[in-house]
Design a protein around this motif. Structure first.
Motif, mmCIF file in Angstrom:
data_model
loop_
_atom_site.group_PDB
_atom_site.id
_atom_site.type_symbol
_atom_site.label_atom_id
_atom_site.label_comp_id
_atom_site.label_asym_id
_atom_site.label_seq_id
_atom_site.Cartn_x
_atom_site.Cartn_y
_atom_site.Cartn_z
ATOM 1 N N TRP A 30 63.775 41.082 -10.079
ATOM 2 C CA TRP A 30 63.886 40.771 -11.503
ATOM 3 C C TRP A 30 62.610 41.157 -12.243
ATOM 4 C CZ3 TRP A 30 61.830 36.216 -14.237
ATOM 5 C CH2 TRP A 30 62.293 36.142 -15.556
ATOM 6 N N LEU A 31 61.456 40.854 -11.643
ATOM 7 C CA LEU A 31 60.182 41.211 -12.265
ATOM 8 C C LEU A 31 60.046 42.714 -12.398
ATOM 9 C CD1 LEU A 31 57.591 38.754 -10.703
ATOM 10 C CD2 LEU A 31 58.404 38.807 -13.053
ATOM 11 N N LYS A 32 60.450 43.442 -11.330
ATOM 12 C CA LYS A 32 60.385 44.905 -11.381
ATOM 13 C C LYS A 32 61.241 45.436 -12.534
ATOM 14 C CE LYS A 32 59.613 45.913 -6.521
ATOM 15 N NZ LYS A 32 60.169 46.602 -5.369
ATOM 16 N N LYS A 33 62.428 44.830 -12.684
ATOM 17 C CA LYS A 33 63.318 45.277 -13.742
ATOM 18 C C LYS A 33 62.697 45.036 -15.106
ATOM 19 C CE LYS A 33 67.993 44.703 -15.536
ATOM 20 N NZ LYS A 33 69.260 43.965 -15.432
ATOM 21 N N GLY A 34 62.032 43.884 -15.234
ATOM 22 C CA GLY A 34 61.385 43.565 -16.491
ATOM 23 C C GLY A 34 60.266 44.525 -16.818
ATOM 24 N N VAL A 35 59.514 44.920 -15.791
ATOM 25 C CA VAL A 35 58.415 45.853 -16.022
ATOM 26 C C VAL A 35 58.945 47.228 -16.395
ATOM 27 C CG1 VAL A 35 56.487 47.051 -14.946
ATOM 28 C CG2 VAL A 35 56.811 44.616 -14.540
ATOM 29 N N SER A 36 59.995 47.679 -15.672
ATOM 30 C CA SER A 36 60.528 49.011 -15.930
ATOM 31 C C SER A 36 61.158 49.110 -17.312
ATOM 32 C CB SER A 36 61.563 49.387 -14.864
ATOM 33 O OG SER A 36 62.650 48.486 -14.909
ATOM 34 N N VAL A 70 63.704 56.816 9.905
ATOM 35 C CA VAL A 70 62.808 55.815 9.339
ATOM 36 C C VAL A 70 63.222 55.564 7.900
ATOM 37 C CG1 VAL A 70 60.433 55.219 8.786
ATOM 38 C CG2 VAL A 70 60.932 56.581 10.806
ATOM 39 N N PRO A 71 63.700 54.366 7.557
ATOM 40 C CA PRO A 71 64.168 54.093 6.195
ATOM 41 C C PRO A 71 63.016 54.004 5.220
ATOM 42 C CG PRO A 71 64.172 52.089 7.480
ATOM 43 C CD PRO A 71 63.831 53.194 8.441
ATOM 44 N N PRO A 72 63.294 54.132 3.911
ATOM 45 C CA PRO A 72 62.230 54.023 2.913
ATOM 46 C C PRO A 72 61.675 52.604 2.857
ATOM 47 C CG PRO A 72 64.364 54.097 1.853
ATOM 48 C CD PRO A 72 64.594 54.383 3.305
ATOM 49 N N PRO A 73 60.412 52.437 2.498
ATOM 50 C CA PRO A 73 59.808 51.104 2.441
ATOM 51 C C PRO A 73 60.464 50.244 1.367
ATOM 52 C CG PRO A 73 58.141 52.840 2.393
ATOM 53 C CD PRO A 73 59.448 53.497 2.203
ATOM 54 N N PRO A 74 60.908 49.036 1.716
ATOM 55 C CA PRO A 74 61.547 48.187 0.726
ATOM 56 C C PRO A 74 60.582 47.317 -0.062
ATOM 57 C CG PRO A 74 61.736 47.178 2.877
ATOM 58 C CD PRO A 74 61.011 48.492 3.066
ATOM 59 N N SER A 75 59.332 47.206 0.375
ATOM 60 C CA SER A 75 58.395 46.280 -0.253
ATOM 61 C C SER A 75 57.230 47.027 -0.872
ATOM 62 C CB SER A 75 57.862 45.298 0.800
ATOM 63 O OG SER A 75 56.737 44.615 0.296
ATOM 64 N N ARG A 120 51.114 52.805 -3.662
ATOM 65 C CA ARG A 120 50.845 51.803 -4.699
ATOM 66 C C ARG A 120 50.935 52.431 -6.088
ATOM 67 N NH1 ARG A 120 49.145 46.909 -3.025
ATOM 68 N NH2 ARG A 120 48.275 46.701 -0.938
ATOM 69 N N LEU A 121 50.525 53.675 -6.195
ATOM 70 C CA LEU A 121 50.526 54.346 -7.495
ATOM 71 C C LEU A 121 51.936 54.626 -8.003
ATOM 72 C CD1 LEU A 121 47.552 56.845 -7.265
ATOM 73 C CD2 LEU A 121 47.941 55.177 -9.062
ATOM 74 N N TYR A 122 52.804 55.132 -7.128
ATOM 75 C CA TYR A 122 54.144 55.475 -7.631
ATOM 76 C C TYR A 122 55.135 54.329 -7.496
ATOM 77 C CZ TYR A 122 55.544 56.707 -2.768
ATOM 78 O OH TYR A 122 55.814 56.694 -1.422
ATOM 79 N N SER A 123 54.696 53.178 -7.002
ATOM 80 C CA SER A 123 55.612 52.044 -6.861
ATOM 81 C C SER A 123 55.612 51.163 -8.098
ATOM 82 C CB SER A 123 55.255 51.217 -5.622
ATOM 83 O OG SER A 123 55.456 51.968 -4.458
ATOM 84 N N GLY A 181 67.770 55.532 -9.160
ATOM 85 C CA GLY A 181 67.520 54.800 -10.393
ATOM 86 C C GLY A 181 66.053 54.567 -10.677
ATOM 87 N N ALA A 182 65.178 54.876 -9.713
ATOM 88 C CA ALA A 182 63.746 54.691 -9.926
ATOM 89 C C ALA A 182 63.244 55.705 -10.955
ATOM 90 C CB ALA A 182 62.996 54.861 -8.612
ATOM 91 N N THR A 183 62.157 55.354 -11.617
ATOM 92 C CA THR A 183 61.590 56.243 -12.624
ATOM 93 C C THR A 183 61.260 57.601 -12.013
ATOM 94 O OG1 THR A 183 60.577 54.325 -13.697
ATOM 95 C CG2 THR A 183 59.760 56.493 -14.341
ATOM 96 N N LYS A 184 61.630 58.658 -12.697
ATOM 97 C CA LYS A 184 61.390 60.001 -12.189
ATOM 98 C C LYS A 184 59.895 60.296 -12.159
ATOM 99 C CE LYS A 184 62.717 64.837 -12.819
ATOM 100 N NZ LYS A 184 63.458 65.815 -13.663
#
Length: 499
Positions: free
Chosen positions: A59-65, A247-252, A425-428, A461-464
């Protein structure tokens, strides 16, 4: 037995952000999400999100985006290990950079203890701006015979490119408008970021670069150790930009190498050596094997009576740089690195990609002997405090904003360079959000290639993320393009005459 010795190249070693981006929090990590009281998150409390999404982090991520905060731009600088190129910088401003950097290398500075000993026999034409022509006419092998000058050249070429762009676009500083973050690969890259941001003057920057590349690789008055630096790629990942197979993408956002667990398995179980290979991350498997060999070398040191320290005849190697989820750099004594390669190949975990000609075994404890002298040099340097509105410089050692450079730069001798986590950290989820990465100079192009491979793992859906190049054309390439364009113009003129 190891495969036949690979040719030595110098490329691609070259080669973070906490939620609080204030000055002076080098080791500061905000309170973890896991510290939220269970009473606050009790089932009886109604969440302010919809019924299908009660996870507060999401939810916080959505608010920031969804916020109106403009996206930022991050500049990436090459480090020692990148292939040096002469940039096209014909503007007066960029030529002034070369003049100043060239003069600084040939001028002693008692403040930081810089001496010009060894510069007279470098085969240099000691004329104004001589360093701009350092690369031309020299092979890679010749360039790495003088890593001290090459290191200073890499820094100067990046600053010259920025100066040329500044003059071209009429900006007030070296940094393009909208620049919010700076990240440099290794010591030289971070040093470049400090100079570019105005926190360190160019003269001191090039002198520090030369001092760093001139440090002794072995303790004084001891038998010199032969060292080796090799780039390794995890099996199934032969290309820096190839897709992940298992190896799946990092979820955190807090862990770029999250444990791959199933069911109710704990993180510790997922990370243990006994966990099935399909449930564990590829890079961690490689690191576990290196740690196993390190324990063997430490036991050998105890048997020989060296007290666990690395003696002149002892073996040691470590993963000095983690460049991506697929690529790492192993550095150490020559025989120890060969042992690492042999072990990883036997277990079908990784392949050697290339050997890198480095002057010292950086990012390993083999450089412990150089700490006292280099600490003294750094403490004598004058670093300006960041001003309000200045871009954030990321520390690739801690993956957080750089605090005090005099202390933050020292770990580049013995600590692990966590470039992958810095970029993650930069692109997350930095603040402000970074949507554009710019590699400065052709030497930093490899950093962009690795970044492209990593951002492909981001969820839909992540920012390009845009990855651009600045000053990526070399002088030879420009001359070739000019000849081609002149030839085409001549051909068109002839065709028009006939018509």
């Amino acid at each position: 037995m190891r495969a036949p010795q690979l040719p030595r190249f110098t490329s691609l070693t070259s080669s973070t952000f906490s939620h609080s981006h204030g000055q002076g929090h080098r080791h500061g990590h905000g309170h973890g999400h896991g510290q939220i009281s269970q009473a606050i998150l009790s089932p009886s409390r109604k969440a302010s999100t919809n019924s299908n999404n009660t996870d507060w982090v999401t939810w916080l991520k959505k608010g920031v985006s969804d916020s109106s905060t403009p996206s930022g731009k991050c500049l990436l600088f090459a480090g020692l290990g990148s292939y040096p190129h002469t940039p096209i910088s014909p503007t007066p401003s960029s030529l002034k950079v070369w003049d100043e950097a060239s003069e600084a290398l040939l001028s002693p500075d008692a403040t930081i203890g810089y001496e010009t000993r060894g510069m007279s026999d470098a085969g240099l034409k000691q004329v104004k701006g001589w360093m701009r022509g350092w690369v031309e006419g020299r092979s890679l092998e010749e360039l790495m015979k003088r890593p001290d000058v090459t290191a200073a050249f890499i820094l100067s070429s990046s600053i010259a490119i920025l100066a040329s762009e500044k003059e071209k676009h009429g900006t007030s500083t070296l940094l393009p408008e909208g620049t919010s973050h700076l990240a440099g690969h290794g010591f030289i890259g971070t040093l470049t970021a400090l100079v570019a941001s105005g926190r360190l003057d160019l003269g001191t920057g090039v002198r520090l670069a030369r001092i760093y590349a001139s440090l002794p690789p072995s303790p004084p008055q001891t038998y010199p150790r032969s060292h080796l630096t090799t780039v390794l790629s995890a099996r199934h990942f032969h290309s820096l930009s190839s897709p992940s197979y298992f190896v799946p993408p990092p979820p955190s956002p807090d862990d770029p190498f999250p444990p791959v667990s199933s069911g109710s398995a704990s993180e510790e179980e997922a990370e243990s050596s006994s966990t099935p290979i399909k449930r564990r991350r590829a890079m961690q498997l490689i690191l576990d094997e290196i740690h196993s060999l390190q324990r063997d070398w430490e036991r050998e040191n105890e048997i020989t009576g060296s007290g666990g320290t690395i003696g002149p005849r002892q073996e040691w190697a470590s993963a000095g740089i983690i460049n991506s989820s697929k690529v790492l750099v192993v550095t150490g004594t020559h025989h120890a690195v060969l042992q690492v390669i042999e072990r990883l190949q036997q277990l079908n975990l990784a392949n050697p990609v290339m050997d890198v000609a480095m002057p010292c075994p950086y990012h390993t404890k083999l450089m412990t002997h150089a700490i006292p002298k280099f600490r003294d040099v750094l403490e004598r340097c004058y670093f300006q405090y960041p001003k309000e509105g200045n871009p954030i410089i990321l520390d690739p050692m801690t993956t957080h904003p750089l605090s005090h450079p005099s202390s933050s730069l020292l770990p580049h001798l013995t600590g692990q360079l966590r470039w992958h986590k810095t970029l993650y950290r930069l692109y997350s989820l930095p603040s402000p959000e970074v949507s554009t990465f710019v590699t400065v100079g052709k030497g930093a192009k490899g950093l962009g290639i690795m970044l492209k491979g990593e951002v492909r793992k981001r969820p839909e859906g992540a920012t390009k993320i845009k990855i651009e190049e600045m000053g990526g054309t070399t002088l030879k390439e420009k001359e070739m393009n000019d000849r081609i364009n002149k030839g085409l113009m001549k051909l068109r003129a002839q065709q028009n005459k006939k018509a």
